[in-house]
Scaffold this motif. Structure first.
Motif, PDB file in Angstrom:
ATOM      1  N   VAL A  13       0.642  -1.063  -0.042  1.00  0.00           N
ATOM      2  CA  VAL A  13       0.129   0.076   0.136  1.00  0.00           C
ATOM      3  C   VAL A  13       1.086   1.424   0.122  1.00  0.00           C
ATOM      4  N   THR A  14       0.852   1.992  -0.921  1.00  0.00           N
ATOM      5  CA  THR A  14       1.618   3.389  -0.946  1.00  0.00           C
ATOM      6  C   THR A  14       0.909   4.357  -1.379  1.00  0.00           C
ATOM      7  N   GLY A  15       1.407   5.815  -1.170  1.00  0.00           N
ATOM      8  CA  GLY A  15       0.536   6.992  -1.283  1.00  0.00           C
ATOM      9  C   GLY A  15       0.588   7.803   0.058  1.00  0.00           C
ATOM     10  N   ALA A  16       1.024   7.209   1.274  1.00  0.00           N
ATOM     11  CA  ALA A  16       0.959   8.012   2.410  1.00  0.00           C
ATOM     12  C   ALA A  16       1.853   9.229   2.426  1.00  0.00           C
ATOM     13  N   GLY A  17       3.102   9.079   1.689  1.00  0.00           N
ATOM     14  CA  GLY A  17       4.112  10.159   1.789  1.00  0.00           C
ATOM     15  C   GLY A  17       5.091   9.994   3.014  1.00  0.00           C
ATOM     16  N   PHE A  18       4.753   9.202   3.828  1.00  0.00           N
ATOM     17  CA  PHE A  18       5.769   8.960   5.045  1.00  0.00           C
ATOM     18  C   PHE A  18       5.582   7.539   5.353  1.00  0.00           C
ATOM     19  N   GLN A  19       6.570   7.005   6.247  1.00  0.00           N
ATOM     20  CA  GLN A  19       6.230   5.718   7.090  1.00  0.00           C
ATOM     21  C   GLN A  19       5.346   5.897   8.196  1.00  0.00           C
ATOM     22  N   PRO A  20       4.180   5.410   8.245  1.00  0.00           N
ATOM     23  CA  PRO A  20       3.448   5.297   9.349  1.00  0.00           C
ATOM     24  C   PRO A  20       3.959   4.433  10.592  1.00  0.00           C
ATOM     25  N   THR A  21       3.409   4.870  11.631  1.00  0.00           N
ATOM     26  CA  THR A  21       3.660   4.229  12.875  1.00  0.00           C
ATOM     27  C   THR A  21       2.481   3.394  13.531  1.00  0.00           C
TER      28      THR A  21
END
Length: 267
Positions: free
Chosen positions: A153-161
């Motif tokens: 899954v891409t498109g967040a623009g950052f690495q979630p926690t």
């Protein structure tokens, strides 16, 4: 800034104004602007019950609603999914009977506008959790693949926690008659869990199933047997999103993912 949350409720009916301004009270009693919000409602009534799960970051939105009847002579169930709002009501046919969208997150408030005319036909007590103080926060609108295996899954623009996921239907803005499912799952700090409610109406018989999994972040149940129809487990957080693994597979379906990163925990 420390991570803060606001938890509250408000009521939506056909008599509600076309614009709802909800004042939020934060966990630190401070002044903040929400980054993202999760909405949910489950309402019972004479002969029928309904509910929805929705989410918004002020731009991207997702909502999935179900309707079911407990009438002993005409059991029915239906569902509907949209990316055009975050408060959704559906009727017994799966048609849209009410939809609100977040038009702005302001200082200590959430402003929602009715999409077209407000046509909520029932009293809906809406619960919400608003989030602020995170390094990043976004809602992603995605489709689970139909086949087994890794599902990046891409498109967040950052690495979630942390991530919260809610499933929808196979198609958007279309009636899904005869059955409906409400689901919410989460993953963070090496753990994951998912809870789901499934109902199916077949004229004179209404089936209802529920399940809780600590091995998957998203689960869909068979509306006839209650067995796992689809199950996606969380694998890892990535630089631009996260990776799921489709463990049990039946079909591709829509879902919303509320992604959060960092922030300073409250001591």
């Amino acid at each position: 800034m420390a991570v803060v949350h606001a938890v509250g409720t408000f009521t939506v009916t056909a008599a509600s104004a076309a614009q709802i301004t909800e004042a939020v009270t934060w966990s630190d009693a401070g002044t903040h602007t929400p980054q993202v919000a999760l909405f949910f409602s489950v309402e019972g009534g004479t002969g029928a019950a309904r509910g929805f799960v929705g989410m918004s970051d002020g731009t991207n939105e997702f909502a999935h609603a179900i309707w079911c009847s407990d009438n002993v002579t005409t059991a029915d169930a239906a569902a509907r999914t949209t990316q055009s709002g975050c408060l959704l009501e559906t009727d017994s046919t799966g048609a849209e009977s009410g939809l609100f969208t977040v038009t702005s997150f302001g200082s200590n408030q959430i402003v929602l506008d009715a999409v077209a005319a407000n046509a909520f036909g029932a009293t809906n007590t809406v619960g919400y959790v608003a989030f602020a103080g995170y390094d990043n926060a976004v809602v992603l609108l995605k489709t689970v693949k139909a086949s087994a295996g890794a599902d990046p899954v891409t498109g967040a623009g950052f690495q979630p926690t942390a991530v919260l996921c809610s499933i929808g239907g196979v198609t958007l803005d279309a009636a899904q008659p005869t059955s409906g499912q409400l689901q919410l799952g989460w993953a963070a700090a090496g753990a994951q869990a998912s809870a789901v409610l499934c109902t199916r109406g077949t004229g004179t018989t209404n089936y209802s199933w529920s399940a809780l999994s600590t091995a998957a972040i998203m689960v869909r149940l068979s509306p006839t047997t209650g067995a796992f129809l689809d199950a996606s487990s969380f694998t890892q957080f990535d630089a631009d999103g996260f990776t799921l693994n489709k463990d049990t597979h039946d079909a591709a379906y829509q879902y919303g993912a509320l992604c959060l990163k960092g922030g300073v925990p409250v001591a």
